[in-house]
Design a protein around this motif. Structure first.
Motif, PDB file in Angstrom:
ATOM      1  N   ALA A 180       0.878  -1.242  -0.064  1.00 24.41           N
ATOM      2  CA  ALA A 180       0.004   0.094   0.084  1.00 24.41           C
ATOM      3  C   ALA A 180       0.687   1.472  -0.027  1.00 24.41           C
ATOM      4  CB  ALA A 180      -1.047   0.158   1.164  1.00 24.41           C
ATOM      5  N   SER A 181       1.790   1.118   0.661  1.00 24.20           N
ATOM      6  CA  SER A 181       2.701   2.419   0.796  1.00 24.20           C
ATOM      7  C   SER A 181       3.368   2.794  -0.503  1.00 24.20           C
ATOM      8  CB  SER A 181       3.815   2.407   1.775  1.00 24.20           C
ATOM      9  OG  SER A 181       4.904   1.408   1.512  1.00 24.20           O
ATOM     10  N   GLY A 182       3.746   1.589  -1.093  1.00 23.76           N
ATOM     11  CA  GLY A 182       4.336   1.748  -2.462  1.00 23.76           C
ATOM     12  C   GLY A 182       3.331   2.355  -3.709  1.00 23.76           C
ATOM     13  N   LEU A 183       2.158   1.975  -3.540  1.00 22.43           N
ATOM     14  CA  LEU A 183       0.993   2.037  -4.355  1.00 22.43           C
ATOM     15  C   LEU A 183       0.675   3.980  -4.037  1.00 22.43           C
ATOM     16  CD1 LEU A 183      -0.835   1.339  -6.866  1.00 22.43           C
ATOM     17  CD2 LEU A 183      -2.564   0.879  -5.015  1.00 22.43           C
ATOM     18  N   ARG A 184       0.895   4.189  -2.749  1.00 22.23           N
ATOM     19  CA  ARG A 184       0.614   5.645  -2.716  1.00 22.23           C
ATOM     20  C   ARG A 184       1.654   6.447  -3.323  1.00 22.23           C
ATOM     21  NH1 ARG A 184       0.105   3.492   2.808  1.00 22.23           N
ATOM     22  NH2 ARG A 184      -2.213   3.164   3.278  1.00 22.23           N
ATOM     23  N   GLU A 185       2.863   6.110  -3.406  1.00 22.88           N
ATOM     24  CA  GLU A 185       4.054   6.751  -3.858  1.00 22.88           C
ATOM     25  C   GLU A 185       3.645   6.963  -5.146  1.00 22.88           C
ATOM     26  OE1 GLU A 185       6.874   8.219  -2.548  1.00 22.88           O
ATOM     27  OE2 GLU A 185       6.021   7.869  -0.551  1.00 22.88           O
ATOM     28  N   VAL A 186       3.045   5.833  -5.847  1.00 21.64           N
ATOM     29  CA  VAL A 186       2.680   6.003  -7.417  1.00 21.64           C
ATOM     30  C   VAL A 186       1.785   6.895  -7.720  1.00 21.64           C
ATOM     31  CG1 VAL A 186       1.962   4.588  -9.459  1.00 21.64           C
ATOM     32  CG2 VAL A 186       3.734   3.393  -7.681  1.00 21.64           C
ATOM     33  N   LEU A 187       0.589   6.717  -6.981  1.00 21.37           N
ATOM     34  CA  LEU A 187      -0.630   7.547  -7.274  1.00 21.37           C
ATOM     35  C   LEU A 187      -0.520   8.873  -6.874  1.00 21.37           C
ATOM     36  CD1 LEU A 187      -3.367   4.841  -6.088  1.00 21.37           C
ATOM     37  CD2 LEU A 187      -2.748   5.408  -8.425  1.00 21.37           C
ATOM     38  N   GLU A 188       0.408   9.487  -6.013  1.00 25.56           N
ATOM     39  CA  GLU A 188       0.448  10.787  -5.661  1.00 25.56           C
ATOM     40  C   GLU A 188       1.780  11.565  -6.225  1.00 25.56           C
ATOM     41  OE1 GLU A 188      -1.634  13.358  -5.069  1.00 25.56           O
ATOM     42  OE2 GLU A 188      -2.359  12.490  -3.700  1.00 25.56           O
ATOM     43  N   MET A 189       1.485  13.083  -6.507  1.00 22.11           N
ATOM     44  CA  MET A 189       2.570  13.741  -6.881  1.00 22.11           C
ATOM     45  C   MET A 189       3.400  14.202  -5.850  1.00 22.11           C
ATOM     46  SD  MET A 189       4.179  14.771  -9.485  1.00 22.11           S
ATOM     47  CE  MET A 189       5.511  16.104 -10.101  1.00 22.11           C
ATOM     48  N   VAL A 190       3.993  13.010  -4.947  1.00 24.40           N
ATOM     49  CA  VAL A 190       4.817  13.335  -3.809  1.00 24.40           C
ATOM     50  C   VAL A 190       5.878  12.246  -3.960  1.00 24.40           C
ATOM     51  CG1 VAL A 190       4.765  13.465  -1.450  1.00 24.40           C
ATOM     52  CG2 VAL A 190       2.835  14.329  -2.543  1.00 24.40           C
ATOM     53  N   LYS A 191       7.102  12.545  -3.833  1.00 19.09           N
ATOM     54  CA  LYS A 191       8.259  11.733  -3.887  1.00 19.09           C
ATOM     55  C   LYS A 191       8.713  11.685  -2.332  1.00 19.09           C
ATOM     56  CE  LYS A 191      12.613  10.555  -5.797  1.00 19.09           C
ATOM     57  NZ  LYS A 191      12.370   9.306  -6.112  1.00 19.09           N
TER      58      LYS A 191
END
Length: 616
Positions: A180-191
């Motif tokens: 889930a944490s990886g998918l959040r990184e993919v879906l949001e424009m935040v690195k």
């Protein structure tokens, strides 16, 4: 510029696993098409692919340092150290003898002289892995601004590392799993700093040193932005910025291969191109080569939109004429940007869904591919907006005061929202608002403070910090992956840490003293540029306005929906996808709708091509 890969395992002898290291290293052949090499110790395996830039014959890697016939250390390195000649002279004065003219050997000998304190002496963009044979210890080190990438995956008794995730994923001990944490990184424009998206994968943070020994893994931040009092007056500040830029560009035009400059006709790229032209002329070289990109019929048919107010082409011509550049305009057909083979190449280069900015990924790939046909090194104006305050959100009070990342506020956020087609239940489960709050709080909590600073300057320092540590990383990643995928080295003078440190601590009233964006940069370089560019308002990298591109995306999404085996389908809102596909092209905000299309398509290709197990 090169690619590196390898691993350390204190639980076994790795010298017999040449096939594994070869597989890992070969994934980096795009970053280093000129040569490759491998080196083994009992518990360490280091691989390298080389793009020859300095000392074409002598800089082969992995490179070892010996004494009395005994190997002391081995280095696999990517990047450029721009002050390597000064460091070499200092090391020679201390008794070191060199076999090559390369900056790689300077880094290696510098470690033998100064240990890990070497990093405080380096000026450049770099990432490297160094195995100390004597200590049986690995160091993973990344440059201060994170221009060059470096990832690692901890093992029970060691670590796997590489320039890109694909090198690490080629190791049999590394799973292809995203939680889930990886998918959040993919879906949001935040690195998020250090997050590698794949489960268990970490990215060495800019300015960080990772040490791996028998006792385990430890990290040290050897550089970060600090708050310091700025005592220079405005005239001195403008003069210092000019002096720094001239020194930076003069160092970065050094290469043993053809060099060019990426030119958009904006202030940033025009400054770099003009300074490069000046520096080359002073050396009796030149003219400077320059390259620009546009879309077929864009120059004649350009229509102003909420992000881009002017076409680049007239301004490019003004700068080319002004400095006498040897210029090439690269024209891209918009329809080609949706080509499945091109998009597959972009995905392989990135190892992630190429969602945000959509068509900019394939257009950059094509631009860099064309530039690589004539130059091996190119200068870029990347990161000037983050350093000098060039984005519109620096001047939008809603964005300035918002308690979130400024590029995600209502003024601009719709251009970076790729979640429009995803299932609301999934979004609720992932708690994207909570993720954003936590990420933003982490960034603000890191921001250095200056005692006695005004409320406005404190807030603008926070704005600068999140742009320099979060937003610019996405741009540097895009630039690095698309350029290195075709074997092109792109240098970014505005990322020189001396300039970044100096301007970061300049008060906002100086950065915007004339009421405009990038006031300091404009004042420091106006004499180098035609008046049209001095007066031009910020305009981002061009994106296609051809409705045929959006139609091609819709056709691709329709094909995904028709295939019941498409891995992205369980994540999408079927009703919203149907609504979008039924809406005529251009009836709604094209850029907004395209972001959702790009994310859905990119995620589907990524999950399928990389055989990812999604664990959410």
């Amino acid at each position: 510029m090169c690619g590196l890969a390898g691993w350390v395992d204190f639980a076994r002898d790795v010298t017999g696993q040449r096939d594994v290291l070869s597989d890992m290293t070969e994934t980096m052949i795009c970053r280093g098409p000129d040569a490759g090499g491998m080196w083994f110790d009992q518990h360490a395996a280091l691989g390298h692919r080389r793009l020859s830039i300095i000392d074409l014959d002598g800089g082969r890697q992995p490179m070892t340092a010996e004494e009395d016939g005994r190997e002391l250390a081995c280095l696999t390195y990517t990047g450029e150290v721009y002050n390597f000649e000064e460091l070499r002279r200092e090391l020679e004065s201390r008794g070191h003898r060199f076999r090559t003219r390369s900056d790689t050997e300077v880094v290696l000998r510098g470690y033998l002289e100064w240990g890990e304190d070497l990093v405080s002496r380096l000026n450049g963009m770099y990432a490297f892995a160094l195995w100390d044979v004597r200590k049986q210890e690995l160091l993973l080190i990344r440059d201060r601004m994170g221009v060059k990438p470096l990832f690692y995956f901890p093992l029970p008794e060691g670590v796997v590392f590489g320039s890109e995730p694909k090198a690490i994923l080629a190791h049999p001990a590394v799973p292809r799993r995203v939680d889930a944490s990886g998918l959040r990184e993919v879906l949001e424009m935040v690195k998020t700093p250090e997050h590698g998206v794949f489960a268990g994968l970490h990215e060495v943070r800019p300015g960080q040193l990772v040490r791996v020994g028998r006792q385990g893994l430890s990290k040290r931040q050897y550089w970060s932005l600090e708050a310091r009092e700025h005592t220079d007056d405005l005239d001195t500040t403008v003069g210092t910025v000019r002096e720094l830029l001239e020194d930076i560009v003069s160092r970065q035009i050094v290469a043993d291969v053809p060099l060019g400059s990426l030119l958009s006709g904006g202030l940033d790229s025009s400054v770099i191109t003009a300074l490069a032209a000046k520096g080359l002329s002073a050396r009796g070289e030149g003219p400077v080569r320059s390259f620009s990109v546009d879309f077929a019929d864009h120059g004649a048919g350009f229509v102003e939109d909420p992000v881009r107010g002017t076409s680049d082409a007239p301004f490019v011509r003004d700068l080319v004429k002004h400095v006498g550049a040897d210029h090439r305009e690269i024209i891209i057909d918009s329809k080609e940007l949706a080509d499945p083979q091109l998009r597959a190449s972009v995905l392989r280069a990135l190892d992630l869904p190429p969602a945000y900015w959509g068509d900019m990924w394939p257009s950059l790939y094509r631009l860099f591919q064309a530039v690589r046909g004539e130059s091996t090194v190119a200068l870029s104006g990347e990161s000037a907006d983050e350093v000098f305050g060039g984005y519109r959100w620096f001047f939008d009070q809603e964005a300035v005061q918002a308690q979130t990342f400024p590029w995600l506020t209502s003024a601009t956020g719709k251009y970076f929202d790729g979640k429009s087609l995803f299932d609301p239940g999934l979004m609720q489960k992932l708690d994207m608002p909570g993720f954003l709050r936590d990420s933003y709080a982490q960034a603000i909590g890191e921001t250095p403070r200056l005692v006695g600073e005004s409320a406005q300057n404190r807030r603008m320092r926070e704005m600068s910090y999140v742009n320099l540590t979060r937003f610019v990383q996405t741009l540097l990643d895009r630039k690095d992956r698309m350029s290195m995928a075709v074997g092109l080295e792109v240098r970014v003078p505005f990322c020189d840490h001396r300039l970044v440190e100096y301007v970061f601590n300049t008060p906002w009233e100086m950065k915007s003293f004339d009421g405009r964006e990038k006031s300091l940069l404009r004042a420091a370089t106006a004499d180098l540029l035609p008046q049209s560019i001095v007066e031009r308002v910020k305009s981002p990298y061009p994106t296609t306005q051809d409705p045929a591109y959006e139609q091609a995306l819709r056709d691709s999404l329709a094909a995904v929906v028709d295939d019941s085996g498409s891995p992205v389908l369980p994540l999408l809102d079927a009703a919203e996808v149907k609504r979008l596909l039924a809406t005529p092209v251009g009836a709604m905000s094209a850029q907004y709708e395209r972001s959702g299309l790009e994310m859905a398509l990119g995620l589907n290709s990524w999950l399928s091509s990389y055989d990812i197990t999604l664990d959410i």
